[in-house]
Design an enzyme around this catalytic site. Structure first.
Site, PDB file in Angstrom:
ATOM      1  NE  ARG A  69       1.558  -7.391  -2.620  1.00  0.00           N
ATOM      2  CZ  ARG A  69       0.227  -7.257  -2.712  1.00  0.00           C
ATOM      3  NH1 ARG A  69      -0.304  -6.620  -3.728  1.00  0.00           N
ATOM      4  NH2 ARG A  69      -0.540  -7.760  -1.772  1.00  0.00           N
ATOM      5  CB  CYS A  97      -0.930   0.007   1.209  1.00  0.00           C
ATOM      6  SG  CYS A  97      -1.949  -1.461   1.286  1.00  0.00           S
TER       7      CYS A  97
HETATM    8  C1  UGA Z   1      -1.365   0.336   5.506  1.00  0.00           C
HETATM    9  C2  UGA Z   1      -2.186   1.241   6.437  1.00  0.00           C
HETATM   10  O1  UGA Z   1      -1.639   1.183   7.763  1.00  0.00           O
HETATM   11  C3  UGA Z   1      -3.647   0.828   6.449  1.00  0.00           C
HETATM   12  O2  UGA Z   1      -4.399   1.721   7.248  1.00  0.00           O
HETATM   13  C4  UGA Z   1      -4.176   0.854   5.010  1.00  0.00           C
HETATM   14  O3  UGA Z   1      -5.520   0.442   4.932  1.00  0.00           O
HETATM   15  C5  UGA Z   1      -3.352  -0.067   4.158  1.00  0.00           C
HETATM   16  O4  UGA Z   1      -1.974   0.362   4.200  1.00  0.00           O
HETATM   17  C6  UGA Z   1      -3.903  -0.029   2.759  1.00  0.00           C
HETATM   18  O5  UGA Z   1      -3.836   1.020   2.121  1.00  0.00           O
HETATM   19  O6  UGA Z   1      -4.506  -1.022   2.322  1.00  0.00           O
HETATM   20  P1  UGA Z   1      -0.230  -2.104   5.731  1.00  0.00           P
HETATM   21  O7  UGA Z   1       0.437  -1.809   4.414  1.00  0.00           O
HETATM   22  O8  UGA Z   1      -0.887  -3.420   5.910  1.00  0.00           O
HETATM   23  O9  UGA Z   1      -1.361  -0.993   6.040  1.00  0.00           O
HETATM   24  O10 UGA Z   1       0.881  -2.016   6.837  1.00  0.00           O
HETATM   25  P2  UGA Z   1       1.368  -1.001   7.974  1.00  0.00           P
HETATM   26  O11 UGA Z   1       1.237  -1.662   9.285  1.00  0.00           O
HETATM   27  O12 UGA Z   1       0.771   0.323   7.823  1.00  0.00           O
HETATM   28  O13 UGA Z   1       2.944  -0.923   7.617  1.00  0.00           O
HETATM   29  C7  UGA Z   1       3.414  -0.378   6.386  1.00  0.00           C
HETATM   30  C8  UGA Z   1       4.921  -0.284   6.395  1.00  0.00           C
HETATM   31  O14 UGA Z   1       5.370   0.718   7.303  1.00  0.00           O
HETATM   32  C9  UGA Z   1       5.649  -1.552   6.816  1.00  0.00           C
HETATM   33  O15 UGA Z   1       6.774  -1.729   5.986  1.00  0.00           O
HETATM   34  C10 UGA Z   1       6.071  -1.287   8.245  1.00  0.00           C
HETATM   35  O16 UGA Z   1       7.205  -2.018   8.636  1.00  0.00           O
HETATM   36  C11 UGA Z   1       6.364   0.192   8.179  1.00  0.00           C
HETATM   37  N1  UGA Z   1       6.268   0.885   9.488  1.00  0.00           N
HETATM   38  C12 UGA Z   1       5.062   1.021  10.119  1.00  0.00           C
HETATM   39  C13 UGA Z   1       7.422   1.431  10.055  1.00  0.00           C
HETATM   40  O17 UGA Z   1       8.531   1.318   9.496  1.00  0.00           O
HETATM   41  N2  UGA Z   1       7.298   2.097  11.231  1.00  0.00           N
HETATM   42  C14 UGA Z   1       6.126   2.261  11.873  1.00  0.00           C
HETATM   43  O18 UGA Z   1       6.110   2.909  12.952  1.00  0.00           O
HETATM   44  C15 UGA Z   1       4.984   1.696  11.306  1.00  0.00           C
END
Ligand code: UGA
Length: 447
Positions: free
Chosen positions: A331, A263
């Site tokens: 991904r 995403c």
């Molecule tokens: C994200 C959003 O959080 C959701 O609200 C949204 O619905 C979704 O995209 C989407 O558009 O479908 P997701 O991709 O499943 O969800 O994962 P996240 O938990 O948001 O993490 C995304 C990335 O950010 C990961 O690589 C994670 O490791 C990284 N991240 C997250 C960090 O590096 N630091 C953080 O503090 C949080």
């Protein structure tokens, strides 16, 4: 109520299943016959905690079914959701909307009564309007209300996110569409979920703004982490202290190897492109995309540096391959950028991931996989922690130390405390916190 969900990818399958759990009769449609056949047998194509049980429960109750037959599925439905893929077009950052438009037309041609057509896929601003034009052209005589209802599900906790959302966003220009969507989400009234009712364009923009803001927050703290490393400061303490300010908030301030997944990378790029297209460049998000891409490229260098400047002929034990825990999704995972670079520089990679190895086997050629975390450590020159799976948080450090050739750990997720690791005999490198050599005593570094 009865709905049809077009597309059984991640969003469609989770949303369809959760609606059926709300008591709505749901038919999920996909063109991929093999996928539908597997789903009918209760086999779930993605790893999402709790999903398999929820599908089985609702199929048993007769509320959830799967088909390739779109025409029958949409016939008589109160609402039809479009949850098909919107991949990034190769070469540019635009979202490819051809699947959305094709699905909209196909649904319109199949409908037999007035219905609400809802886009759930993440689509650029203005897509709803184009969908409206497509369906009006296909069926000028039929009342089809077009709405936007973006999802905010996180992989790994998607069911909980659907059942207990922070908010539901409904974008529509007709009372009928709003009324139908409100009825579908009625079970959430009990937990007082805010429902934001707005225009289609605004709803479409909300989704991109939310993901872009979260991606910005992560990228901000990642750059602060780089600063911390230069001056011996601790990014955990910075994140905690700034996050305690209610205006900033504590979430999404965890420094790491850069954001990945299906995403954020795609949505930030699409936001940047549509911003430019509409004459409203999103310069902050443009920087975020660039900084994050460069960061991922640079992560392998940290492992090389920890191995005294060269990984040639060395064995690196990699723990975690997926872009985050509780998913099998690879991904834009950090591993996809780091592992091939290390291999090019002459390293042998041995890796373990609790659920990502099947997927990784096709994506990362030349990697040897182990049955568990300890199985990849024997004789390794360095351990690299790339994903913060719970099972890596409490490794038996004596066992790890005994297995390694060199006691070097590069932890790109900051799951251990530097002082503890140094005391356990490791040279420990993490993100935005002072590196600690074996036997060193930490000063103010508590985390
Ligand atoms: C994200 C959003 O959080 C959701 O609200 C949204 O619905 C979704 O995209 C989407 O558009 O479908 P997701 O991709 O499943 O969800 O994962 P996240 O938990 O948001 O993490 C995304 C990335 O950010 C990961 O690589 C994670 O490791 C990284 N991240 C997250 C960090 O590096 N630091 C953080 O503090 C949080």
């Amino acid at each position: 109520m009865r709905i049809a969900m077009i597309g059984t990818g991640y969003v469609g399958l989770v949303s369809g299943t959760c609606f059926s759990e709300f008591g709505v009769r749901t038919i999920c449609v996909d063109k991929n016959a093999e996928k539908i056949e597997r789903l009918t047998q209760g086999r779930i194509p993605i790893y999402e905690p709790g999903l398999e049980q929820l599908v089985a429960k609702n199929v048993r109750a007769g509320r959830l079914s799967f088909t390739t037959d779109l025409e029958t599925a949409v016939d008589g439905a109160d609402a039809v959701f479009i949850a098909v893929g919107t991949p990034s077009r190769r070469g540019d950052g635009h979202a490819d909307l051809s699947f959305v438009f094709a699905a909209a037309e196909e649904v319109a041609l199949a409908l037999t009564k007035p219905t609400v057509l809802v886009t759930k896929s993440t689509v650029p601003v203005g897509t709803g309007r184009r969908v409206r034009e497509i369906v009006a052209k296909a069926r000028p005589e039929l009342e089809i209300h077009v709405a936007s209802n973006p999802e905010f599900l996180r992989e790994g906790s998607a069911i909980n996110d659907f059942m207990r959302p922070d908010r539901v966003v409904i974008g529509a220009d007709s009372d009928k569409a709003v009324a139908v969507l409100r009825r579908l989400y009625r079970p959430l009234y009990l937990i007082e979920t805010p429902i934001v009712t707005t225009t289609r364009e605004t709803a479409e923009l909300i989704k991109y703004a939310a993901n872009s803001f979260l991606a910005t927050k992560i990228t901000f703290i990642n750059e602060v982490a780089d600063f911390c490393e230069q001056v011996g400061a601790n990014v955990h303490d910075v994140a905690r202290a700034i996050g305690l300010d209610g205006r900033i908030g504590r979430k999404f301030l965890h420094a790491g190897p850069g954001f990945g997944g299906s995403c954020f990378p795609k949505d930030t790029q699409a936001f940047v492109h549509s911003g430019r297209e509409f004459g409203a460049p999103q310069r902050i998000v443009e920087s975020v995309v660039k900084v994050n891409d460069e960061r991922k490229e640079r992560m392998a260098e940290r492992i090389v540096a920890a191995c005294d400047g060269s990984v040639d002929g060395k064995t690196i034990a990699v723990l975690g391959l997926t872009f985050k825990p509780n998913t099998d999704d690879m991904r834009d995972a950090a591993s996809m950028a780091i592992i091939p670079t290390l291999q090019t520089e002459g390293a042998t990679i041995r890796a373990y991931d609790p659920v990502g190895m099947t997927e990784a086997a096709t994506l990362l050629p030349g990697v040897e996989f182990g049955a568990d975390a300890y199985a990849v450590l024997d004789g390794a020159d360095c351990v690299a922690i790339l994903t913060e799976w719970n099972e890596f948080r409490a490794l038996d450090l004596d066992r790890v130390a005994a297995a390694l050739k060199r006691r070097v750990i590069v932890d790109l997720r900051n799951i251990y405390r530097p002082v503890e690791m140094a005391a356990a005999g490791f040279d420990y490198y993490s993100i935005g916190r002072p590196a600690m050599r074996s036997g060193e005593q930490g000063k103010a570094t508590k985390k």
